[in-house]
Design an enzyme around this catalytic site. Structure first.
Site, PDB file in Angstrom:
ATOM      1  N   GLU A   1       0.873  -1.183   0.000  1.00  0.00           N
ATOM      2  CA  GLU A   1       0.000   0.000   0.000  1.00  0.00           C
ATOM      3  C   GLU A   1       0.907   1.228   0.000  1.00  0.00           C
ATOM      4  OE1 GLU A   1      -1.677   1.537   3.712  1.00  0.00           O
ATOM      5  OE2 GLU A   1      -3.584   1.852   2.684  1.00  0.00           O
ATOM      6  N   LEU A   2       0.780   2.090  -1.007  1.00  0.00           N
ATOM      7  CA  LEU A   2       1.536   3.339  -0.998  1.00  0.00           C
ATOM      8  C   LEU A   2       0.693   4.402  -0.302  1.00  0.00           C
ATOM      9  CD1 LEU A   2       4.049   4.950  -1.825  1.00  0.00           C
ATOM     10  CD2 LEU A   2       2.859   5.546  -3.952  1.00  0.00           C
ATOM     11  N   ARG A   3       1.181   4.883   0.847  1.00  0.00           N
ATOM     12  CA  ARG A   3       0.486   5.950   1.575  1.00  0.00           C
ATOM     13  C   ARG A   3       0.983   7.289   1.027  1.00  0.00           C
ATOM     14  NH1 ARG A   3      -2.142   5.186   6.629  1.00  0.00           N
ATOM     15  NH2 ARG A   3      -2.048   7.454   6.612  1.00  0.00           N
TER      16      ARG A   3
ATOM     17  N   ARG B   1      -4.646   9.062   2.486  1.00  0.00           N
ATOM     18  CA  ARG B   1      -5.453   9.160   3.694  1.00  0.00           C
ATOM     19  C   ARG B   1      -5.594  10.633   4.075  1.00  0.00           C
ATOM     20  NH1 ARG B   1      -7.889   6.224   3.765  1.00  0.00           N
ATOM     21  NH2 ARG B   1      -6.831   4.274   4.173  1.00  0.00           N
TER      22      ARG B   1
ATOM     23  N   GLU C   1      -9.074  11.466   8.650  1.00  0.00           N
ATOM     24  CA  GLU C   1      -8.997  10.035   8.991  1.00  0.00           C
ATOM     25  C   GLU C   1      -7.557   9.614   9.288  1.00  0.00           C
ATOM     26  OE1 GLU C   1     -11.664   7.372   7.156  1.00  0.00           O
ATOM     27  OE2 GLU C   1     -13.144   8.921   6.770  1.00  0.00           O
TER      28      GLU C   1
ATOM     29  N   HIS D   1     -12.254   5.232   8.792  1.00  0.00           N
ATOM     30  CA  HIS D   1     -11.368   5.078   9.947  1.00  0.00           C
ATOM     31  C   HIS D   1     -11.887   5.859  11.135  1.00  0.00           C
ATOM     32  CE1 HIS D   1      -9.087   4.341   6.339  1.00  0.00           C
ATOM     33  NE2 HIS D   1      -8.307   3.567   7.060  1.00  0.00           N
TER      34      HIS D   1
ATOM     35  N   LYS E   1     -13.900  -1.485   3.621  1.00  0.00           N
ATOM     36  CA  LYS E   1     -12.925  -1.563   4.730  1.00  0.00           C
ATOM     37  C   LYS E   1     -13.266  -0.595   5.856  1.00  0.00           C
ATOM     38  CE  LYS E   1      -8.882   0.501   4.080  1.00  0.00           C
ATOM     39  NZ  LYS E   1      -7.484   0.798   3.719  1.00  0.00           N
TER      40      LYS E   1
ATOM     41  N   ARG F   1      -6.121  -8.505  13.667  1.00  0.00           N
ATOM     42  CA  ARG F   1      -5.192  -8.474  12.540  1.00  0.00           C
ATOM     43  C   ARG F   1      -4.762  -9.872  12.091  1.00  0.00           C
ATOM     44  NH1 ARG F   1      -3.514  -3.344  11.468  1.00  0.00           N
ATOM     45  NH2 ARG F   1      -3.965  -1.783  13.053  1.00  0.00           N
TER      46      ARG F   1
ATOM     47  N   GLN G   1      -0.318  -2.290  14.524  1.00  0.00           N
ATOM     48  CA  GLN G   1       0.116  -3.166  13.422  1.00  0.00           C
ATOM     49  C   GLN G   1       1.216  -4.107  13.905  1.00  0.00           C
ATOM     50  OE1 GLN G   1       1.180  -0.503  10.248  1.00  0.00           O
ATOM     51  NE2 GLN G   1      -0.798  -0.740   9.230  1.00  0.00           N
TER      52      GLN G   1
HETATM   53  O1  DQA Z   1      -6.897   1.413   6.224  1.00  0.00           O
HETATM   54  C1  DQA Z   1      -5.810   1.011   6.552  1.00  0.00           C
HETATM   55  C2  DQA Z   1      -5.651   0.134   7.697  1.00  0.00           C
HETATM   56  C3  DQA Z   1      -4.659   0.706   8.687  1.00  0.00           C
HETATM   57  O2  DQA Z   1      -5.222   1.838   9.276  1.00  0.00           O
HETATM   58  C4  DQA Z   1      -4.378  -0.329   9.811  1.00  0.00           C
HETATM   59  O3  DQA Z   1      -4.935  -0.162  10.884  1.00  0.00           O
HETATM   60  O4  DQA Z   1      -3.605  -1.263   9.599  1.00  0.00           O
HETATM   61  C5  DQA Z   1      -3.365   1.034   7.961  1.00  0.00           C
HETATM   62  C6  DQA Z   1      -3.571   1.987   6.798  1.00  0.00           C
HETATM   63  O5  DQA Z   1      -2.324   2.209   6.136  1.00  0.00           O
HETATM   64  C7  DQA Z   1      -4.567   1.422   5.834  1.00  0.00           C
HETATM   65  O6  DQA Z   1      -4.863   2.359   4.832  1.00  0.00           O
END
Ligand code: DQA
Length: 240
Positions: free
Chosen positions: A47-49, A79, A83, A135, A162, A202, A225
């Site tokens: 995922e590129l943030r 993002r 959020e 989020h 999501k 997770r 995470q």
């Molecule tokens: O939406 C998500 C899930 C996330 O927020 C997490 O809790 O792992 C991490 C974010 O980078 C991703 O876009």
């Protein structure tokens, strides 16, 4: 059908969740380096943030990241500040989605349900799979609210719905998982309880129907995470 494809991956409730590793760094050089590490790892997707990146030539960076990922799909995410990300005008948000939609190095696009330009962004995403998202960095909304958001994303045409919420107790995690299991009967969901209490969410996606999870190699992009190794070991326990 209750399954979807992103790049060369097939995602479906009840299958082992796919592991997405975020690239969340300011420097474009470090982003390419992180992509190389993901490409060489056992992660399924990156995922590129984009909200974390400093000013850069985005299409050129996407070219480099595509090559560095060596065939692994890329989720493009901006993002917004509301959020947990960075400030962006609605016009700029749409122009970023447009860049993502037109680049062959992007396999899926994150679009925030609460964005004032959600409908336009969905249209601009065109034929690319969309991961619609919501989020909450302070709490876990009511079950009714969470389910309504997920169903709204699905009805709007998202391939994956999501939500990432903050669990302040084990009961919050259990509520999120109940909503996950209910929605996963009908469509592809990706749910996460952020924070320490939520860590279990997770790794238990296979049991409740969440199709993917996020794990770190270097940069963390959210509270709670786990590392790629720990996530893999955890997923193994539910992959019976
Ligand atoms: O939406 C998500 C899930 C996330 O927020 C997490 O809790 O792992 C991490 C974010 O980078 C991703 O876009």
């Amino acid at each position: 059908m209750n399954s979807t494809r992103i790049g060369n991956l097939s995602l479906a409730p009840g299958q082992r969740p796919k592991i997405i590793v975020p690239i969340a760094c300011a420097s474009p050089e470090e982003a390419v380096d992180a992509a190389r590490a993901i490409g060489a790892s056992s992660a399924d997707m990156a995922e590129l943030r984009v909200d974390v990146l400093s000013e850069t030539d985005l299409p050129a960076l996407l070219d480099e990241i595509r090559n560095a990922l060596a065939g692994k799909p890329l989720l493009f995410t901006f993002r917004t500040a509301a959020e947990g990300g960075s400030e962006v005008t609605p016009e700029r948000y749409l122009s970023l989605i447009q860049t993502a939609a037109g680049h062959d190095g992007v396999d899926a696009i994150d679009i925030e349900l609460a964005s004032p330009v959600f409908d336009e962004a969905m249209k601009i995403a065109g034929s690319k799979p969309v991961v619609a998202s919501f989020h909450d960095f302070s709490a876990t909304p009511s079950n009714k609210e969470m389910e309504a958001k997920l169903r709204k994303m699905k009805e709007a045409g998202a391939q994956i719905a999501k939500i990432a919420v903050t669990a302040n107790s084990p009961v919050d995690v259990a509520r999120l998982l109940e909503v996950t299991a209910r929605c996963a009967k009908d469509f592809c969901v990706l749910t996460i309880a952020m924070g320490k209490d939520g860590a279990v969410s997770r790794i238990c996606g296979q049991a409740f129907g969440s199709v993917a999870t996020f794990a770190t190699i270097r940069d963390s992009s959210a509270p709670g995470q786990l590392s790629l190794e720990d996530t893999q070991a955890g997923l193994d326990q539910f992959d019976l």
